[in-house]
Design a protein around this motif. Structure first.
Motif, PDB file in Angstrom:
ATOM      1  N   LEU A 211     -71.914  10.839 -19.776  1.00 21.43           N
ATOM      2  CA  LEU A 211     -71.557   9.683 -18.946  1.00 21.43           C
ATOM      3  C   LEU A 211     -71.789  10.039 -17.478  1.00 21.43           C
ATOM      4  O   LEU A 211     -70.964  10.684 -16.839  1.00 21.43           O
ATOM      5  N   GLU A 212     -72.912   9.628 -16.971  1.00 21.01           N
ATOM      6  CA  GLU A 212     -73.274   9.929 -15.586  1.00 21.01           C
ATOM      7  C   GLU A 212     -73.998   8.740 -15.000  1.00 21.01           C
ATOM      8  O   GLU A 212     -74.791   8.070 -15.685  1.00 21.01           O
ATOM      9  N   GLY A 213     -73.725   8.461 -13.729  1.00 19.64           N
ATOM     10  CA  GLY A 213     -74.335   7.311 -13.084  1.00 19.64           C
ATOM     11  C   GLY A 213     -75.851   7.414 -13.004  1.00 19.64           C
ATOM     12  O   GLY A 213     -76.418   8.506 -12.971  1.00 19.64           O
ATOM     13  N   LEU A 214     -76.503   6.253 -12.968  1.00 22.52           N
ATOM     14  CA  LEU A 214     -77.962   6.205 -12.874  1.00 22.52           C
ATOM     15  C   LEU A 214     -78.430   5.966 -11.442  1.00 22.52           C
ATOM     16  O   LEU A 214     -79.631   5.936 -11.181  1.00 22.52           O
ATOM     17  N   THR A 215     -77.485   5.768 -10.537  1.00 27.42           N
ATOM     18  CA  THR A 215     -77.841   5.527  -9.141  1.00 27.42           C
ATOM     19  C   THR A 215     -77.224   6.607  -8.257  1.00 27.42           C
ATOM     20  O   THR A 215     -76.266   7.283  -8.654  1.00 27.42           O
ATOM     21  N   GLU A 216     -77.780   6.756  -7.075  1.00 24.45           N
ATOM     22  CA  GLU A 216     -77.271   7.743  -6.123  1.00 24.45           C
ATOM     23  C   GLU A 216     -77.055   7.076  -4.771  1.00 24.45           C
ATOM     24  O   GLU A 216     -77.949   6.383  -4.274  1.00 24.45           O
ATOM     25  N   THR A 217     -75.891   7.252  -4.203  1.00 22.87           N
ATOM     26  CA  THR A 217     -75.601   6.695  -2.877  1.00 22.87           C
ATOM     27  C   THR A 217     -76.011   7.700  -1.815  1.00 22.87           C
ATOM     28  O   THR A 217     -75.483   8.810  -1.752  1.00 22.87           O
ATOM     29  N   LYS A 218     -76.988   7.312  -1.002  1.00 25.45           N
ATOM     30  CA  LYS A 218     -77.495   8.213   0.039  1.00 25.45           C
ATOM     31  C   LYS A 218     -76.597   8.218   1.266  1.00 25.45           C
ATOM     32  O   LYS A 218     -76.370   9.249   1.882  1.00 25.45           O
ATOM     33  N   GLU A 219     -76.105   7.037   1.629  1.00 27.43           N
ATOM     34  CA  GLU A 219     -75.318   6.942   2.863  1.00 27.43           C
ATOM     35  C   GLU A 219     -74.458   5.687   2.824  1.00 27.43           C
ATOM     36  O   GLU A 219     -74.869   4.664   2.261  1.00 27.43           O
ATOM     37  N   ILE A 220     -73.278   5.772   3.365  1.00 33.88           N
ATOM     38  CA  ILE A 220     -72.396   4.607   3.506  1.00 33.88           C
ATOM     39  C   ILE A 220     -72.162   4.370   4.989  1.00 33.88           C
ATOM     40  O   ILE A 220     -71.792   5.293   5.715  1.00 33.88           O
ATOM     41  N   TYR A 221     -72.419   3.165   5.444  1.00 34.89           N
ATOM     42  CA  TYR A 221     -72.228   2.855   6.864  1.00 34.89           C
ATOM     43  C   TYR A 221     -71.860   1.387   7.031  1.00 34.89           C
ATOM     44  O   TYR A 221     -72.138   0.551   6.162  1.00 34.89           O
ATOM     45  N   LEU A 222     -71.217   1.097   8.139  1.00 34.61           N
ATOM     46  CA  LEU A 222     -70.832  -0.275   8.446  1.00 34.61           C
ATOM     47  C   LEU A 222     -71.994  -1.004   9.100  1.00 34.61           C
ATOM     48  O   LEU A 222     -72.833  -0.382   9.766  1.00 34.61           O
ATOM     49  N   PRO A 223     -72.091  -2.319   8.926  1.00 30.31           N
ATOM     50  CA  PRO A 223     -73.176  -3.068   9.582  1.00 30.31           C
ATOM     51  C   PRO A 223     -73.007  -3.039  11.096  1.00 30.31           C
ATOM     52  O   PRO A 223     -71.890  -2.901  11.611  1.00 30.31           O
ATOM     53  N   LYS A 224     -74.120  -3.174  11.808  1.00 32.47           N
ATOM     54  CA  LYS A 224     -74.059  -3.203  13.263  1.00 32.47           C
ATOM     55  C   LYS A 224     -73.325  -4.457  13.729  1.00 32.47           C
ATOM     56  O   LYS A 224     -73.458  -5.516  13.112  1.00 32.47           O
ATOM     57  N   PRO A 225     -72.543  -4.332  14.809  1.00 31.88           N
ATOM     58  CA  PRO A 225     -71.868  -5.532  15.331  1.00 31.88           C
ATOM     59  C   PRO A 225     -72.896  -6.602  15.693  1.00 31.88           C
ATOM     60  O   PRO A 225     -73.988  -6.287  16.181  1.00 31.88           O
ATOM     61  N   LYS A 226     -72.533  -7.858  15.445  1.00 31.66           N
ATOM     62  CA  LYS A 226     -73.451  -8.952  15.760  1.00 31.66           C
ATOM     63  C   LYS A 226     -73.573  -9.108  17.268  1.00 31.66           C
ATOM     64  O   LYS A 226     -72.578  -9.070  17.996  1.00 31.66           O
ATOM     65  N   SER A 227     -74.794  -9.267  17.730  1.00 40.28           N
ATOM     66  CA  SER A 227     -75.006  -9.499  19.162  1.00 40.28           C
ATOM     67  C   SER A 227     -74.715 -10.964  19.477  1.00 40.28           C
ATOM     68  O   SER A 227     -74.720 -11.828  18.592  1.00 40.28           O
ATOM     69  N   SER A 228     -74.455 -11.224  20.754  1.00 42.80           N
ATOM     70  CA  SER A 228     -74.165 -12.603  21.151  1.00 42.80           C
ATOM     71  C   SER A 228     -75.401 -13.474  20.998  1.00 42.80           C
ATOM     72  O   SER A 228     -76.544 -13.004  21.106  1.00 42.80           O
ATOM     73  N   GLY A 229     -75.208 -14.773  20.760  1.00 37.36           N
ATOM     74  CA  GLY A 229     -76.325 -15.688  20.573  1.00 37.36           C
ATOM     75  C   GLY A 229     -76.968 -16.090  21.892  1.00 37.36           C
ATOM     76  O   GLY A 229     -76.479 -15.763  22.977  1.00 37.36           O
ATOM     77  N   VAL A 230     -78.093 -16.794  21.782  1.00 41.49           N
ATOM     78  CA  VAL A 230     -78.819 -17.276  22.950  1.00 41.49           C
ATOM     79  C   VAL A 230     -78.883 -18.801  22.878  1.00 41.49           C
ATOM     80  O   VAL A 230     -79.276 -19.359  21.852  1.00 41.49           O
ATOM     81  N   ILE A 231     -78.487 -19.471  23.938  1.00 42.92           N
ATOM     82  CA  ILE A 231     -78.584 -20.928  23.997  1.00 42.92           C
ATOM     83  C   ILE A 231     -79.794 -21.290  24.852  1.00 42.92           C
ATOM     84  O   ILE A 231     -79.880 -20.920  26.032  1.00 42.92           O
ATOM     85  N   LEU A 232     -80.741 -21.983  24.236  1.00 43.49           N
ATOM     86  CA  LEU A 232     -81.959 -22.373  24.943  1.00 43.49           C
ATOM     87  C   LEU A 232     -81.678 -23.613  25.782  1.00 43.49           C
ATOM     88  O   LEU A 232     -80.974 -24.527  25.352  1.00 43.49           O
ATOM     89  N   GLN A 233     -82.263 -23.657  26.940  1.00 47.68           N
ATOM     90  CA  GLN A 233     -82.049 -24.755  27.879  1.00 47.68           C
ATOM     91  C   GLN A 233     -83.368 -25.500  28.113  1.00 47.68           C
ATOM     92  O   GLN A 233     -84.448 -24.995  27.822  1.00 47.68           O
ATOM     93  N   GLY A 234     -83.270 -26.708  28.669  1.00 48.72           N
ATOM     94  CA  GLY A 234     -84.457 -27.454  29.072  1.00 48.72           C
ATOM     95  C   GLY A 234     -84.917 -28.466  28.056  1.00 48.72           C
ATOM     96  O   GLY A 234     -84.216 -28.778  27.087  1.00 48.72           O
ATOM     97  N   GLU A 235     -86.125 -29.016  28.266  1.00 49.32           N
ATOM     98  CA  GLU A 235     -86.690 -30.013  27.366  1.00 49.32           C
ATOM     99  C   GLU A 235     -86.972 -29.391  25.996  1.00 49.32           C
ATOM    100  O   GLU A 235     -87.240 -28.178  25.900  1.00 49.32           O
ATOM    101  N   PRO A 236     -86.943 -30.232  24.910  1.00 49.21           N
ATOM    102  CA  PRO A 236     -87.187 -29.708  23.551  1.00 49.21           C
ATOM    103  C   PRO A 236     -88.483 -28.919  23.418  1.00 49.21           C
ATOM    104  O   PRO A 236     -88.514 -27.861  22.775  1.00 49.21           O
ATOM    105  N   ALA A 237     -89.559 -29.412  24.022  1.00 50.37           N
ATOM    106  CA  ALA A 237     -90.847 -28.715  23.911  1.00 50.37           C
ATOM    107  C   ALA A 237     -90.765 -27.325  24.543  1.00 50.37           C
ATOM    108  O   ALA A 237     -91.293 -26.335  23.997  1.00 50.37           O
TER     109      ALA A 237
END
Length: 254
Positions: A211-237
């Protein structure tokens, strides 16, 4: 009907995940029934009440999982079984599936229910693997279940659409959100749960080798913090041109 529920103990959904020395720190964490497994427990109870029989919840893990099994008993399950896997090295979905299938192989289940996936691992592999090892049918992500005349009429979620399947018993199903509304354990249910059977097995009680696993965990890490969004300005085009420029040069997805 012989109804079995595959239940996993997982981190509380609001628990803060902490990684220490390359491993998830869990000694102070709060554990709950995997939320998808709650749908499985509730559906098993509803089917038992409609057709008779008993509901047995089965979990593979450490002794801490007893608390979640007791909760399932308080919801209305009849019996619980904890199979301790502390001697398993590099355990994964394959080892858990083999343990569960070995336990279930002589139980003659009519219906086996599991969660669609565990919120910690998220692989969704254990249920289908158990069905494969038991050589029975499996249907995943179900949202409706009706049993009549030895057959299960199932509606399953298919990426937002529905698929209707008629399949003979025995069958293993994995439960998706929307299948039912899991009940909260009542006070009488909690009191009754203390007197219900909770059997503890060790791996030596099962006929398992290599009874042995078939997968191997190489590394455990937390996801990178989400960066702030960008609000586009001006005419739609102008906004479209700026968006395309960002996707090409910054994000590099086009």
């Amino acid at each position: 009907m012989n109804i079995y529920v595959l239940l996993k103990s997982t981190f509380h959904t609001e628990e803060k995940i902490v990684i220490e020395n390359g491993k998830i720190k869990d000694n102070e964490a709060e554990f709950i029934i995997n939320p998808y497994d709650e749908y499985a427990v509730e559906e098993a109870i509803l089917q038992r009440d409609a057709h008779g029989g008993k509901v047995v919840v089965v979990s593979v893990g450490g002794e801490d999982a007893e608390k979640q099994l007791r909760t399932a008993l308080a919801m209305g399950a009849d019996e619980a079984v904890l199979i301790e896997d502390e001697d398993v090295e590099n355990g994964d979905a394959s080892t858990t599936s083999r343990i569960l299938a070995e336990y279930l192989k002589d139980k003659e289940p009519d219906l086996i229910l599991a969660g669609n996936m565990a919120i910690d691992g998220g692989s969704g592999q254990v249920g289908p693997l158990v069905a494969e090892l038991l050589a029975i049918n499996a249907v995943t992500t179900i949202t409706e279940l009706a049993i009549e005349g030895g057959k299960a009429n199932i509606t399953r979620d298919v990426e937002g659409n529905s698929e209707i399947i008629e399949i003979p018993l025995p069958v293993l199903v994995t439960c998706q959100q929307g299948l039912n509304e899991p009940r909260y354990p009542s006070l009488p249910g909690i009191m009754k749960a203390k007197k219900k059977s909770l059997e503890t097995l060790e791996l030596d009680d099962l006929d398992l080798e290599d009874l042995e696993g078939l997968t191997e965990t190489k590394e455990i890490y937390l996801p990178k913090p989400k960066s702030s969004g960008v609000i586009l300005q001006g005419e739609p085009a102008k906004q479209v041109q700026e968006l395309i420029q960002i996707l090409r040069t910054d994000v590099k997805v086009i």
